[in-house]
Design a protein around this motif. Structure first.
Motif, mmCIF file in Angstrom:
data_model
loop_
_atom_site.group_PDB
_atom_site.id
_atom_site.type_symbol
_atom_site.label_atom_id
_atom_site.label_comp_id
_atom_site.label_asym_id
_atom_site.label_seq_id
_atom_site.Cartn_x
_atom_site.Cartn_y
_atom_site.Cartn_z
ATOM 1 N N ARG A 1 -6.218 6.350 -6.599
ATOM 2 C CA ARG A 1 -5.516 5.750 -5.471
ATOM 3 C C ARG A 1 -5.169 6.737 -4.361
ATOM 4 O O ARG A 1 -5.124 6.376 -3.208
ATOM 5 C CB ARG A 1 -4.266 5.004 -5.949
ATOM 6 N N ASN A 2 -4.883 7.973 -4.721
ATOM 7 C CA ASN A 2 -4.550 8.950 -3.691
ATOM 8 C C ASN A 2 -5.577 10.066 -3.585
ATOM 9 O O ASN A 2 -5.341 11.048 -2.904
ATOM 10 C CB ASN A 2 -3.172 9.562 -3.975
ATOM 11 N N ALA B 1 -8.335 11.279 9.327
ATOM 12 C CA ALA B 1 -8.598 10.005 8.652
ATOM 13 C C ALA B 1 -9.184 8.985 9.626
ATOM 14 O O ALA B 1 -10.080 8.216 9.271
ATOM 15 C CB ALA B 1 -7.300 9.478 8.046
ATOM 16 N N LYS B 2 -8.678 8.996 10.861
ATOM 17 C CA LYS B 2 -9.208 8.046 11.855
ATOM 18 C C LYS B 2 -10.677 8.318 12.124
ATOM 19 O O LYS B 2 -11.486 7.404 12.237
ATOM 20 C CB LYS B 2 -8.413 8.182 13.161
ATOM 21 N N GLU C 1 -8.415 10.359 -2.118
ATOM 22 C CA GLU C 1 -8.941 10.626 -0.782
ATOM 23 C C GLU C 1 -7.918 11.384 0.059
ATOM 24 O O GLU C 1 -8.233 12.375 0.730
ATOM 25 C CB GLU C 1 -9.282 9.284 -0.123
ATOM 26 N N LEU C 2 -6.670 10.910 -0.014
ATOM 27 C CA LEU C 2 -5.608 11.572 0.741
ATOM 28 C C LEU C 2 -5.437 13.009 0.268
ATOM 29 O O LEU C 2 -5.330 13.944 1.069
ATOM 30 C CB LEU C 2 -4.296 10.795 0.575
ATOM 31 N N LYS D 1 0.819 -1.218 0.000
ATOM 32 C CA LYS D 1 0.000 0.000 0.000
ATOM 33 C C LYS D 1 0.851 1.266 0.000
ATOM 34 O O LYS D 1 0.546 2.224 -0.710
ATOM 35 C CB LYS D 1 -0.950 -0.009 1.203
ATOM 36 N N ARG E 1 2.283 1.590 -3.349
ATOM 37 C CA ARG E 1 1.237 2.010 -4.296
ATOM 38 C C ARG E 1 1.003 3.513 -4.193
ATOM 39 O O ARG E 1 0.713 4.183 -5.180
ATOM 40 C CB ARG E 1 -0.042 1.249 -3.947
ATOM 41 N N GLN E 2 1.145 4.009 -2.963
ATOM 42 C CA GLN E 2 0.933 5.443 -2.766
ATOM 43 C C GLN E 2 2.010 6.283 -3.447
ATOM 44 O O GLN E 2 1.730 7.325 -4.015
ATOM 45 C CB GLN E 2 0.946 5.758 -1.267
ATOM 46 N N ARG F 1 -7.966 15.363 1.492
ATOM 47 C CA ARG F 1 -7.740 15.733 2.903
ATOM 48 C C ARG F 1 -6.596 16.740 3.012
ATOM 49 O O ARG F 1 -6.661 17.690 3.791
ATOM 50 C CB ARG F 1 -7.396 14.487 3.729
ATOM 51 N N GLN G 1 -7.727 2.191 -12.075
ATOM 52 C CA GLN G 1 -7.832 2.508 -10.653
ATOM 53 C C GLN G 1 -6.741 3.451 -10.175
ATOM 54 O O GLN G 1 -6.817 4.008 -9.100
ATOM 55 C CB GLN G 1 -7.844 1.243 -9.793
ATOM 56 N N TRP H 1 -12.712 7.041 9.281
ATOM 57 C CA TRP H 1 -12.803 5.577 9.305
ATOM 58 C C TRP H 1 -13.789 5.136 10.376
ATOM 59 O O TRP H 1 -14.594 4.239 10.169
ATOM 60 C CB TRP H 1 -11.427 4.956 9.586
ATOM 61 N N LEU I 1 -3.781 15.085 9.556
ATOM 62 C CA LEU I 1 -4.281 14.147 8.542
ATOM 63 C C LEU I 1 -4.667 12.819 9.176
ATOM 64 O O LEU I 1 -5.710 12.243 8.876
ATOM 65 C CB LEU I 1 -3.201 13.885 7.491
ATOM 66 N N ARG I 2 -3.810 12.327 10.051
ATOM 67 C CA ARG I 2 -4.073 11.029 10.685
ATOM 68 C C ARG I 2 -5.311 11.094 11.561
ATOM 69 O O ARG I 2 -6.153 10.193 11.558
ATOM 70 C CB ARG I 2 -2.859 10.586 11.490
#
Lengths: 192, 284
Positions: free
Chosen positions: A128-129, A186-187, A131-132, A41, A44-45, A135, A124, A190, A182-183
């Protein structure tokens, strides 16, 4: 993932890396099964295509075997060690490639000015990024800029400090605060 | 420039977070490493926990999953690397060559058995050639050790340690092994701008007690017998002399005390002769 909360787990991790260092195939499989998805992952980022990400994962696991005898559970939990090796390798790879991804190419925007236009890019890639990046776009300007350049493009803090003509401490704080934000964000997403 | 003094809890945690993202350069990473060593056990536990949380956090990562085929490819690649790996007893390269030389020398001696002085010459010559080959093997290992910042070096280190380091220690000092074997040893690698000269050096510094071992080869004795100087220019251009080094063409070891982080991130390390800079060093 961070199931190494106690000394026994640390000992087991140390033993695992000891076995990996000695070339034990079962140990390499165990290492991959625990961390392969995570390493993929992050690859991939940071890599422009899925194919390059897969190549990078291969290289990272070879690197993990090469450096396994340096693992010290007193200095880092195993997941930290694995991801540090992975991120450093990916950053080196980006630096070697000379062409670094821009936010546009990270998102897969065809108007992006650098890589990721090869016909073998699967659809795809475009998301891939996304969403990030959405944010990151909500962050204050300095945090946004610093995160894009350090976290996604592999520039060192010192390079960014020079590019922005900003003190190193300011860049470091902006990066740290931005990543924390960011973390946290994102948490929440989620959990929600 | 970040001060090399002890960090507060918040500073250490900030560094720890950036470290876990792989975003610290060599200097910052060394600062962080020292601060971590100096932290209380409780704070160290907090740091390890924070870094593990960050490392395992998937919330910022894409949701793609690896294919099963990738698992096969990765395992095959690692197994291939393991099979191809020959943790060469690099230092034994010298022994093999020396053994061949020895045989050649004996053959030569047989062809001219009447010449005792010639045999003595061959024996003496053999000694130096064997020593040179031996050193060449170790120097190759050392070169890998000292230039591969990312870490392949430990395997080579062990290869060197396995065989003839004891003989090298006779030249550079008995503490070589402790520096080679310590993964926390910091290094400054010196190189020459002049590609015609076969001179190299490295400074290995133990993080804990700041004791250091300078190993150099090719610093020939000067005609005027004046020594070389190990020095550092700090971020503000001030020169700090660390040690004087008497020249010796072969491998030499000099023990010094040095704080690698005291001179700033842009410090320039140099080995100079009275004629100017011979080698410049980079922290790796």
């Amino acid at each position: 993932m961070t199931n190494d909360e106690n000394p026994k787990m640390s000992q087991q991790d140390w033993m695992l890396m000891h076995r990996v260092a000695s070339g034990d195939e079962d140990a390499v499989e165990e290492l991959y099964d625990r961390f392969g998805a995570l390493v993929f992952k992050v690859s991939r980022q940071l890599m422009p295509t899925r194919a390059e990400a897969e190549d990078a994962v291969q290289e990272i696991f070879v690197r993990l075997w090469q450096t396994a005898d340096r693992y010290d559970p007193r200095r880092a939990k195993l997941v930290t060690w694995v991801m540090l090796i992975a991120r450093r390798h990916l950053i080196d790879r980006m630096r070697r490639s000379a062409v670094r991804p821009t936010p546009a190419t990270l998102e897969g925007d065809p108007s992006g000015s650098t890589t990721d236009r090869s016909p073998d890019n699967p659809p795809q890639d475009a998301e891939r990024n996304a969403e990030l990046l959405s944010r990151i776009a909500e962050l204050p300007e300095l945090q946004r800029t610093v995160i894009e350049r350090a976290y996604l493009q592999g520039f060192t803090l010192r390079e960014i400090s020079e590019q922005l003509d900003a003190p190193l401490g300011t860049v470091k704080s902006a990066l740290s605060r931005g990543l924390n934000r960011l973390r946290e964000r994102a948490k929440k997403d989620w959990a929600g | 420039m970040t001060s090399p003094t002890a960090m507060t809890r918040d500073e250490l945690l900030e560094f720890a977070a950036l470290d876990s993202y792989g975003l610290l350069d060599e200097y910052e990473a060394a600062l962080y490493s020292r601060a971590f060593h100096q932290a209380t056990p409780s704070l160290q536990r907090d740091v390890l926990e924070l870094q593990a949380q960050i490392a395992a956090d998937e919330t910022l990562l894409p949701k793609d999953e690896p294919s099963e085929e990738l698992r096969t490819r990765v395992l095959r690649a690692v197994n291939l690397a393991i099979e191809q790996d020959t943790p060469t007893p690099l230092a034994s390269i010298g022994r093999d060559v020396a053994a061949r030389n020895n045989a050649n020398n004996r053959q030569a001696a047989h062809t001219d058995a009447s010449s005792g002085s010639f045999i003595r010459f061959l024996n003496a010559n053999f000694f130096w050639r064997a020593a040179t080959f031996l050193l060449a093997g170790v120097v190759i290992a050392m070169a890998y050790v000292l230039t591969d910042a990312a870490g392949q070096h430990d395997r080579l280190t062990m290869a060197a340690i396995q065989s003839d380091v004891e003989q090298v220690e006779q030249l550079v000092g008995p503490t070589l092994r402790t520096y080679l074997a310590d993964a926390a040893t910091q290094r400054v690698v010196f190189t020459s701008d002049n590609s015609d000269t076969a001179v190299w050096a490295t400074l290995m510094v133990r993080e804990g007690d700041r004791k250091a071992l300078l190993i150099a080869e090719g610093l020939s004795p000067r005609d005027d017998d004046r020594p070389y100087t190990l020095q550092v220019r700090d971020d503000e251009g001030r020169v700090h002399q660390i040690a004087s080094i008497d020249g010796r063409s072969q491998l030499l070891g000099t023990r010094v005390e040095v704080d690698l982080l005291a001179y700033g991130a842009n410090a320039t390390w140099e080995i100079t002769s009275p004629d100017g800079v011979v080698l410049t060093g980079t922290m790796v």
